[in-house]
Motif scaffolding. Sequence first.
Motif, short mmCIF file in Angstrom:
data_model
loop_
_atom_site.label_atom_id
_atom_site.label_comp_id
_atom_site.label_asym_id
_atom_site.label_seq_id
_atom_site.Cartn_x
_atom_site.Cartn_y
_atom_site.Cartn_z
N ASP A 54 -0.60 7.23 4.88
CA ASP A 54 0.65 6.64 4.39
C ASP A 54 0.48 5.15 4.12
OD1 ASP A 54 1.93 9.07 4.50
OD2 ASP A 54 2.85 8.71 6.46
N SER A 55 -0.29 4.47 4.98
CA SER A 55 -0.49 3.03 4.80
C SER A 55 -1.35 2.72 3.57
CB SER A 55 -1.12 2.40 6.05
OG SER A 55 -2.50 2.69 6.18
N ILE A 56 -2.23 3.64 3.21
CA ILE A 56 -3.03 3.47 1.99
C ILE A 56 -2.19 3.75 0.75
CG2 ILE A 56 -5.01 4.38 0.70
CD1 ILE A 56 -6.32 4.99 3.44
N LEU A 57 -1.38 4.78 0.81
CA LEU A 57 -0.56 5.17 -0.33
C LEU A 57 0.55 4.17 -0.64
CD1 LEU A 57 -0.38 8.97 0.51
CD2 LEU A 57 -1.38 8.00 -1.57
N THR A 58 0.89 3.32 0.30
CA THR A 58 1.96 2.34 0.08
C THR A 58 1.40 0.93 -0.12
OG1 THR A 58 2.23 2.14 2.49
CG2 THR A 58 3.70 3.66 1.33
N GLN A 59 0.14 0.81 -0.51
CA GLN A 59 -0.42 -0.50 -0.82
C GLN A 59 0.29 -1.12 -2.02
OE1 GLN A 59 -3.37 -2.35 0.66
NE2 GLN A 59 -2.37 -1.10 2.23
N THR A 60 0.41 -2.45 -2.01
CA THR A 60 1.04 -3.14 -3.14
C THR A 60 0.15 -3.14 -4.37
OG1 THR A 60 0.18 -5.26 -2.33
CG2 THR A 60 2.41 -4.64 -1.64
N TYR A 61 -1.14 -2.98 -4.19
CA TYR A 61 -2.07 -2.87 -5.31
C TYR A 61 -2.29 -1.40 -5.62
CZ TYR A 61 -5.97 -4.11 -8.38
OH TYR A 61 -6.78 -4.29 -9.48
N PRO A 62 -2.25 -0.98 -6.89
CA PRO A 62 -2.40 0.45 -7.20
C PRO A 62 -3.77 0.99 -6.80
CG PRO A 62 -2.49 -0.91 -9.20
CD PRO A 62 -2.06 -1.82 -8.09
N ILE A 63 -3.76 2.11 -6.13
CA ILE A 63 -5.00 2.77 -5.70
C ILE A 63 -5.36 3.83 -6.74
CG2 ILE A 63 -6.17 4.06 -3.90
CD1 ILE A 63 -5.37 1.18 -3.13
#
Length: 316
Positions: A26-35
Amino acid sequence: METTRYTVSVVMCTYNGEKYLREQLDSILTQTYPIFEIIIQDDRSTDSTFEICREYESQHSNIRLYENKINLGFNHNFKSAAMKATGDFVAFSDQDDIWFPTKIEKQIAAIGEHDICFTTHLRGVKQEESHLVSPQYTFLSNLFQGFAGHTMLLRKEFIQQESSWTDYIIYDWALIISAHLGRGIIRVEEPLNWHRSHEDSAASELHRKFYPHEKENTNYEPLLHGPSNYFKLQRKENWKKLYQHIYDHTDKIKFPLEHKTCKLLLDEGKWTSLIRLCFICLKHYKTIYPDRERANKTRGVLYPFIFAYHNTNYDL
């Protein structure tokens, strides 16, 4: 500069991580930079880890899930997974941490032409009680140890070169050495993730494997046992391979101190060489002792003994 034109692949290796996996994803998916993509490679988990990952893959089009045919161990698993990345940059992820929202955004802005950008981080059982980890990252300090892979952003072309990896030391340390010999390392001076300390982590498992009956340390034990442990380390094949490799790829002009230090580290069983190493550590104690806040001349001159005490870096 418009940094969002760069694509970022996140590489996560999993193994029996069901307890904390959702929080990390969840913390990766909500990064401010697009993954751009999240590559998850499971190493034959026996709990519900793979099923959790498959659930997330079904809900997010940028997740690519793989399962190893046999258990590779974390070192080979990270290398194998990293070779699947297609983004411009690659960020390594543990399965049990939490990334702060701007982690990737700030690392992309900072990396420049370097091979690796890493960050300080928080470590502890609970996030609110965690302490700041701010490791040294001079080439001299990284002759003795690295820093955490989960704090790194790396260039894809760097990590997908076979020469950047070795299989006889931990993967993140090997990449650090290669980056020093290449385009270098830069750090963001801000904690951008929480490294969760717990008994089931890979680091804890590795320490228990080699020191199953370890007793509580006292202040004098590294000094008492450090010299004999240092000479034992010198006899390990992985020690010899590592420092011979660095010695062969440095010279007296570009890397004079590191070249000289490796020569001393390879000088097996010689007290005179060990004493000379102690004086190098004394002279450079501010940039070689791992904990910058605790660095002083006494810890500097004794660092080879402290470093050698219960060291598992050469046991893979």
